[in-house]
Design a protein around this motif. Structure first.
Motif, PDB file in Angstrom:
ATOM      1  N   LEU B   5       0.840  -1.197   0.000  1.00 54.02           N
ATOM      2  CA  LEU B   5       0.000   0.000   0.000  1.00 54.02           C
ATOM      3  C   LEU B   5       0.878   1.252   0.000  1.00 54.02           C
ATOM      4  O   LEU B   5       0.626   2.211  -0.727  1.00 54.02           O
ATOM      5  N   ALA B   8       2.182   1.791  -3.336  1.00 55.37           N
ATOM      6  CA  ALA B   8       1.171   2.317  -4.239  1.00 55.37           C
ATOM      7  C   ALA B   8       0.927   3.794  -3.956  1.00 55.37           C
ATOM      8  O   ALA B   8       0.796   4.609  -4.866  1.00 55.37           O
ATOM      9  N   LEU B   9       0.903   4.153  -2.654  1.00 54.59           N
ATOM     10  CA  LEU B   9       0.644   5.546  -2.289  1.00 54.59           C
ATOM     11  C   LEU B   9       1.777   6.450  -2.769  1.00 54.59           C
ATOM     12  O   LEU B   9       1.564   7.625  -3.040  1.00 54.59           O
ATOM     13  N   PHE B  11       3.267   6.119  -5.511  1.00 56.53           N
ATOM     14  CA  PHE B  11       3.292   5.962  -6.979  1.00 56.53           C
ATOM     15  C   PHE B  11       4.377   4.981  -7.429  1.00 56.53           C
ATOM     16  O   PHE B  11       4.918   5.117  -8.512  1.00 56.53           O
ATOM     17  N   GLY B  13       3.867   1.607  -7.437  1.00 53.91           N
ATOM     18  CA  GLY B  13       3.233   0.318  -7.658  1.00 53.91           C
ATOM     19  C   GLY B  13       3.157  -0.067  -9.122  1.00 53.91           C
ATOM     20  O   GLY B  13       2.288  -0.837  -9.512  1.00 53.91           O
ATOM     21  N   ALA B  17      -0.531   1.466 -12.398  1.00 53.44           N
ATOM     22  CA  ALA B  17      -1.119   1.797 -11.102  1.00 53.44           C
ATOM     23  C   ALA B  17      -0.926   3.276 -10.795  1.00 53.44           C
ATOM     24  O   ALA B  17      -1.831   3.944 -10.280  1.00 53.44           O
ATOM     25  N   ALA B  18       0.258   3.787 -11.118  1.00 46.95           N
ATOM     26  CA  ALA B  18       0.535   5.197 -10.849  1.00 46.95           C
ATOM     27  C   ALA B  18      -0.397   6.087 -11.668  1.00 46.95           C
ATOM     28  O   ALA B  18      -0.915   7.099 -11.176  1.00 46.95           O
ATOM     29  N   SER B  21      -3.850   6.019 -10.098  1.00 49.27           N
ATOM     30  CA  SER B  21      -3.837   6.751  -8.847  1.00 49.27           C
ATOM     31  C   SER B  21      -3.824   8.260  -9.082  1.00 49.27           C
ATOM     32  O   SER B  21      -4.563   9.013  -8.460  1.00 49.27           O
ATOM     33  N   HIS B 252      -6.760   9.130  -4.465  1.00 49.51           N
ATOM     34  CA  HIS B 252      -5.443   8.506  -4.417  1.00 49.51           C
ATOM     35  C   HIS B 252      -5.454   7.265  -3.534  1.00 49.51           C
ATOM     36  O   HIS B 252      -5.007   6.184  -3.937  1.00 49.51           O
ATOM     37  N   SER B 256      -5.073   3.331  -4.711  1.00 49.91           N
ATOM     38  CA  SER B 256      -3.970   2.544  -4.164  1.00 49.91           C
ATOM     39  C   SER B 256      -4.482   1.294  -3.459  1.00 49.91           C
ATOM     40  O   SER B 256      -3.925   0.198  -3.598  1.00 49.91           O
ATOM     41  N   THR B 266     -12.242   0.161  -7.623  1.00 51.23           N
ATOM     42  CA  THR B 266     -11.700   1.494  -7.327  1.00 51.23           C
ATOM     43  C   THR B 266     -12.776   2.510  -6.955  1.00 51.23           C
ATOM     44  O   THR B 266     -12.691   3.172  -5.916  1.00 51.23           O
TER      45      THR B 266
END
Lengths: 252, 306
Positions: B5, B8-9, B11, B13, B17-18, B21, B252, B256, B266
């Protein structure tokens, strides 16, 4: 060749000619003719349903008129609007709106800032000054819903003051306010008149007409009488407007 | 999972994914800020009707593009169709309230359900056509970020920037129109134009959000951050900024989270995060929160007793 002599017309702040307004098919006010000279303070009085608020709203173009013409300072009202301020009867706004007292007063400065202009320190000071004239400077940061009815009325008058208008139109400014608020408002209105501004107010308290206003317009769908308070605000004419004769407190 | 996580947060991931997000955060920012004005002007339900009225346009745009031999799933084309039927829905809503005695909420409900029903019919027709491969338009109902392309993210970023710039320019006129339309008109503001601009900005947020949260849930991204922010400030500018911030954060975090937990869609994740922020604010906001109000009451009661 001789210079053309200027025609001596009394300068008129607001001139209403033949104004008729109908809701559905029913006329609310009919054939209103009225002149409000500059620098005077006029009370519009009459019973409930006489069309007092409607007359003001139609004069300002807020409700459509069926017939008639309204001119302010010799111009069509729409053109003279920057010189006119209007304080509605107990503003019908969402009192939970995220606005502080000072934000509301600053809305009266919109013609100076426009869409994007900066709220300069001078303009901010002017807004605070308008609040101070109504004894509300200490409340500048309060959310508007956290005020009493009288305080809210003072804030909306402060917003109108910020417009620096030459003609101030008020719809029952004293309705439901306490004595302190009434005295604060009338002090400001008399100061405006002393500066040469024109004040027109719908008024309900017959006992204070003579003390507050120098002119009256008696209305009951039509104009019953119009003129200086001393000569026009008489028992017979008021009785004609209100349709009864129980008006012993008014000079005969 | 926590490490994933965090990645991912930040950016980290993966490229896709970025993108998702970032797109979700920018959408949240724009929708939150615009939604503050939409809500204060009491157009929340109107924006929901508008969102539902995009569905027939999506279907019709797909059919039109497929009929002309193009790729029916071109996002820009679908959004144009969506915008057209949403505008038509708004126009009919205006006509209904102007010309009939129907109250505005009933008219809004009628438009919302009619357009949505028509959209579902069109989508069913498309499903039963033999077009070789599935159209995948159901993704617009609840959002589907799985196949988001770089061009989609760029579209959202550019659209969001334009929306925020316009909002910045119009903020004073929009605020005055929302607070006291009568006075705004007397001050020379064209309130009809201001209202129209606000509806168009709201529509733009709806269109940008179709891909990420879908047309059913986009209203939550317009309303909930605004209601949450209102609990923290008495100034409309601050409320709009805070609402944008809450929307961006929720976008965001939601994107993530759904990356780390693949079963979590999502759009709904984002909506639930905004609602969590709202709940926490209802409890803890200073002054207006339930706890603060209970404390004030208790203090006053103690004063009376003393």
């Amino acid at each position: 060749m001789v210079d053309p002599t200027p025609i001596p017309v009394a300068e008129t702040a607001l001139a209403v000619t033949g104004l008729t307004v109908s809701y559905a098919a029913l006329p609310v006010v009919e054939g209103i003719n009225a002149r409000f000279p500059k620098g005077t303070m006029t009370a519009i009085i009459g019973p409930n349903g006489a069309g007092k608020s409607t007359l003001l709203k139609a004069a300002l173009g807020l409700v459509p008129a069926v017939a008639g013409e309204v001119r302010a300072f010799g111009q069509p009202v729409a053109k003279a609007m920057p010189r006119i301020a209007y304080v509605p009867q107990r503003a019908a706004v969402d009192w939970e709106f995220p606005a502080r007292v000072i934000d509301v007063v600053q809305m009266g400065l919109y013609r100076k800032t426009g869409l994007l202009g900066r709220m300069t320190p001078a303009l901010k000071a002017q807004a605070v000054d308008c609040l101070a004239r109504l004894g509300m400077a200490d409340f500048a940061q309060r959310q508007i819903g956290a005020l009493s009815g009288g305080q809210q009325q003072r804030v909306f008058l402060a917003r109108a003051l910020a417009q620096e208008a030459d003609l101030m139109i008020l719809d029952e400014p004293f309705a439901g306010v306490d004595a302190a608020t009434e005295s604060a408002i009338i002090t400001v209105l008399h100061a405006l008149r002393a500066e040469g501004k024109t004040v027109i107010a719908v008024h309900h308290d017959l006992a204070t007409v003579s003390a507050y206003f120098d002119r009256v317009l008696l209305l009951n769908r039509r104009v019953i009488a119009e003129g200086p308070t001393t000569t026009t605000f008489r028992r017979a004419t008021v009785a004609e407007a209100y349709g009864n004769t129980l008006l012993t407190s008014i000079p005969a | 999972m926590t490490a994933d996580l965090l990645q991912a947060l930040l950016f980290q991931g993966g490229y896709n994914a970025a993108l998702v997000s970032l797109g979700a955060a920018l959408l949240g920012l724009a929708a939150g800020a615009v939604g503050a004005f939409t809500t204060l002007r009491r157009r929340a339900l109107t924006s929901d009707a508008m969102a539902h009225a995009t569905l027939p346009g999506i279907g019709l745009a797909f059919l039109a593009m497929a009929a002309f031999g193009g790729d029916g799933r071109n996002l820009a084309g679908l959004l144009i169709g969506a915008g057209l039927t949403a505008a038509l829905g708004l126009y009919w809503l205006q006509r209904l309230t102007d010309t009939t005695r129907l109250p505005e909420d009933a008219a809004t409900g009628a438009i919302l359900s009619t357009f949505y029903g028509a959209g579902i019919v069109i989508l069913t027709v498309i499903q039963n056509l033999s077009l070789g491969r599935p159209a995948g338009l159901e993704g617009f109902l609840l959002g589907s970020t799985a196949g988001m392309l770089k061009s989609d993210a760029i579209l959202i970023a550019a659209g969001g920037a334009v929306i925020l710039a316009l909002l910045l320019i119009l903020r004073r006129a929009l605020a005055m129109t929302a607070f006291d339309p009568g006075h705004a008109r007397l001050m020379g503001i064209n309130t009809r134009a201001a209202d129209m601009a606000l509806l168009l900005l709201t529509l733009a947020c709806v269109l940008l959000g179709l891909r990420v949260v879908g047309l059913i849930l986009i209203v939550a991204l317009l309303i909930t951050p605004a209601l949450t922010a209102r609990l923290w400030s008495d100034r409309i500018g601050v409320v709009a900024l805070l609402a944008g911030g809450i929307g961006a954060f929720a976008g965001h975090l939601g994107a993530s989270l759904s990356l780390v937990l693949p079963d979590l869609p999502t759009g709904p994740a984002i909506v639930l995060i905004t609602f969590t922020a709202f709940l926490l604010s209802v409890l803890f906001a200073p002054g207006r929160g339930l706890i603060a109000r209970a404390l004030t009451r208790a203090r006053q009661a103690a004063l009376v007793r003393a």
